[in-house]
Design a protein around this motif. Structure first.
Motif, mmCIF file in Angstrom:
data_model
loop_
_atom_site.group_PDB
_atom_site.id
_atom_site.type_symbol
_atom_site.label_atom_id
_atom_site.label_comp_id
_atom_site.label_asym_id
_atom_site.label_seq_id
_atom_site.Cartn_x
_atom_site.Cartn_y
_atom_site.Cartn_z
ATOM 1 N N ASP A 90 0.821 -1.207 0.000
ATOM 2 C CA ASP A 90 0.000 0.000 0.000
ATOM 3 C C ASP A 90 0.856 1.258 0.000
ATOM 4 O O ASP A 90 0.327 2.367 -0.083
ATOM 5 N N THR A 91 2.197 1.105 0.071
ATOM 6 C CA THR A 91 3.088 2.254 0.191
ATOM 7 C C THR A 91 4.330 2.047 -0.676
ATOM 8 O O THR A 91 4.962 0.987 -0.623
ATOM 9 N N LEU A 92 4.654 3.088 -1.452
ATOM 10 C CA LEU A 92 5.869 3.100 -2.259
ATOM 11 C C LEU A 92 6.759 4.221 -1.751
ATOM 12 O O LEU A 92 6.331 5.386 -1.697
ATOM 13 N N VAL A 93 7.988 3.884 -1.384
ATOM 14 C CA VAL A 93 8.940 4.859 -0.861
ATOM 15 C C VAL A 93 10.124 4.932 -1.818
ATOM 16 O O VAL A 93 10.961 4.027 -1.866
ATOM 17 N N ASN A 94 10.195 6.016 -2.582
ATOM 18 C CA ASN A 94 11.265 6.212 -3.568
ATOM 19 C C ASN A 94 12.419 6.964 -2.933
ATOM 20 O O ASN A 94 12.355 8.187 -2.769
ATOM 21 N N ILE A 95 13.458 6.233 -2.589
ATOM 22 C CA ILE A 95 14.634 6.852 -1.981
ATOM 23 C C ILE A 95 15.845 6.772 -2.898
ATOM 24 O O ILE A 95 16.767 7.579 -2.792
ATOM 25 N N CYS A 138 -5.804 -0.599 -3.555
ATOM 26 C CA CYS A 138 -5.836 -0.937 -2.123
ATOM 27 C C CYS A 138 -6.716 0.023 -1.335
ATOM 28 O O CYS A 138 -7.074 -0.249 -0.195
ATOM 29 N N GLY A 139 -7.068 1.168 -1.932
ATOM 30 C CA GLY A 139 -8.008 2.093 -1.306
ATOM 31 C C GLY A 139 -7.366 3.216 -0.518
ATOM 32 O O GLY A 139 -7.927 4.300 -0.405
ATOM 33 N N GLU A 140 -6.180 2.971 0.039
ATOM 34 C CA GLU A 140 -5.472 3.989 0.817
ATOM 35 C C GLU A 140 -3.982 3.888 0.522
ATOM 36 O O GLU A 140 -3.175 3.526 1.373
ATOM 37 N N GLY A 141 -3.624 4.203 -0.697
ATOM 38 C CA GLY A 141 -2.232 4.101 -1.115
ATOM 39 C C GLY A 141 -1.430 5.335 -0.764
ATOM 40 O O GLY A 141 -1.968 6.441 -0.594
ATOM 41 N N THR A 142 -0.126 5.153 -0.664
ATOM 42 C CA THR A 142 0.790 6.252 -0.354
ATOM 43 C C THR A 142 2.015 6.165 -1.246
ATOM 44 O O THR A 142 2.573 5.075 -1.427
ATOM 45 N N VAL A 143 2.438 7.313 -1.784
ATOM 46 C CA VAL A 143 3.731 7.440 -2.451
ATOM 47 C C VAL A 143 4.535 8.480 -1.688
ATOM 48 O O VAL A 143 4.050 9.590 -1.441
ATOM 49 N N VAL A 186 0.356 11.688 -1.451
ATOM 50 C CA VAL A 186 1.688 11.861 -2.033
ATOM 51 C C VAL A 186 2.485 12.780 -1.118
ATOM 52 O O VAL A 186 2.105 13.933 -0.898
ATOM 53 N N ILE A 187 3.595 12.260 -0.614
ATOM 54 C CA ILE A 187 4.414 12.935 0.383
ATOM 55 C C ILE A 187 5.789 13.205 -0.197
ATOM 56 O O ILE A 187 6.355 12.375 -0.906
#
Length: 262
Positions: A90-95, A138-143, A186-187
């Protein structure tokens, strides 16, 4: 649509809650973020090119090691397939990202600029493009995109890195506007001076030159400091969107003012 990927078949199952892909996981902030999320009980798919370092991290933390180059379409397609079969996220963290060189524009090296754009901008785009159907489903996704204060203010010798990080910052802003209707938050986390084992060394190619970047700065940020902010930002209730977070050490009041003690 990503080449070779059927985006219509990539819905994440309900079991994907508190699961993340973290890129750049073999070192620095990415590695620290894997540790921080695993400490909180997240399922973490750790992504980077260096398989040996990922395997060591996975053995220590329980993360899932998935070696891949985020700029390579075939690797991204394989990564999406493996994560989907493992239950989704549910979360993608692009580092994943970085800088090469500190040349002025007049002496710019084309290869350095191309590498920075590929890794910081196109790498982020390719991961986002691949995983968005899953994050929407998923309904509550985060990037979360890790950018830099170099994407907010230009400085001499930073033209290539500035250009790449300004572009990544703009990509993030556009994505936030486009995905709000899909309930994807989106953060952006934009660190200033962070001391890690490889960032300045990879940029400047010389240990002495890298050491001078941090000379006299009493307490630059650590990778763990930034990872803790990332962990918090993706863990707050989903309706709370920390749109843009700038994080600097107190000794760095801006890109142009750094307190250095003798």
């Amino acid at each position: 649509m990503t080449e070779g990927i059927d985006n219509n078949a990539k819905a994440a199952p309900a079991a994907a809650a508190k699961a993340a892909v973290v890129t750049g996981a073999s070192t620095g902030i990415g590695e620290a973020t894997v540790r921080a999320l695993r400490t909180e009980g997240w399922t973490v798919f750790a992504v980077a090119r260096r398989a040996d370092r990922l395997e060591a991290l996975a053995a220590e933390t329980g993360a899932v090691a998935l070696p891949a180059d985020v700029t390579d379409d075939a690797d991204v397609a394989r990564l999406l397939d493996e994560v989907t079969r493992a239950g989704g996220i549910d979360t993608l963290v692009n580092i994943a990202g970085g800088a090469r060189g500190a040349d002025k524009v007049a002496e710019a090296k084309t290869g350095d600029w191309e590498w920075m754009y590929q890794v910081n901008v196109l790498g982020s785009m390719k991961l986002i493009r691949a995983f968005l159907p899953m994050l929407r489903a998923c309904g509550e996704g985060t990037v979360l995109n890790l950018t830099s204060t170099a994407g907010y203010a230009a400085y001499e010798g930073g033209g290539g890195y500035n250009a790449a990080k300004f572009a990544q910052h703009a990509l993030t802003g556009a994505l936030r506007l486009e995905e709000a209707e899909h309930n994807v938050r989106v953060i952006e986390v934009a660190p200033g001076m962070v001391y890690t084992e490889e960032f300045a060394l990879n940029r400047l190619g010389d240990q002495d030159a890298a050491a001078k970047v941090y000379a006299g700065v009493e307490k630059p940020l650590s990778a763990e400091d930034v990872a803790d902010v990332v962990r918090y930002a993706v863990s707050v209730p989903h309706h709370v969107n920390l749109d843009e977070i700038v994080i600097r050490p107190v000794a760095q009041a801006s890109n142009f003012k750094v307190i250095r003690k003798a």
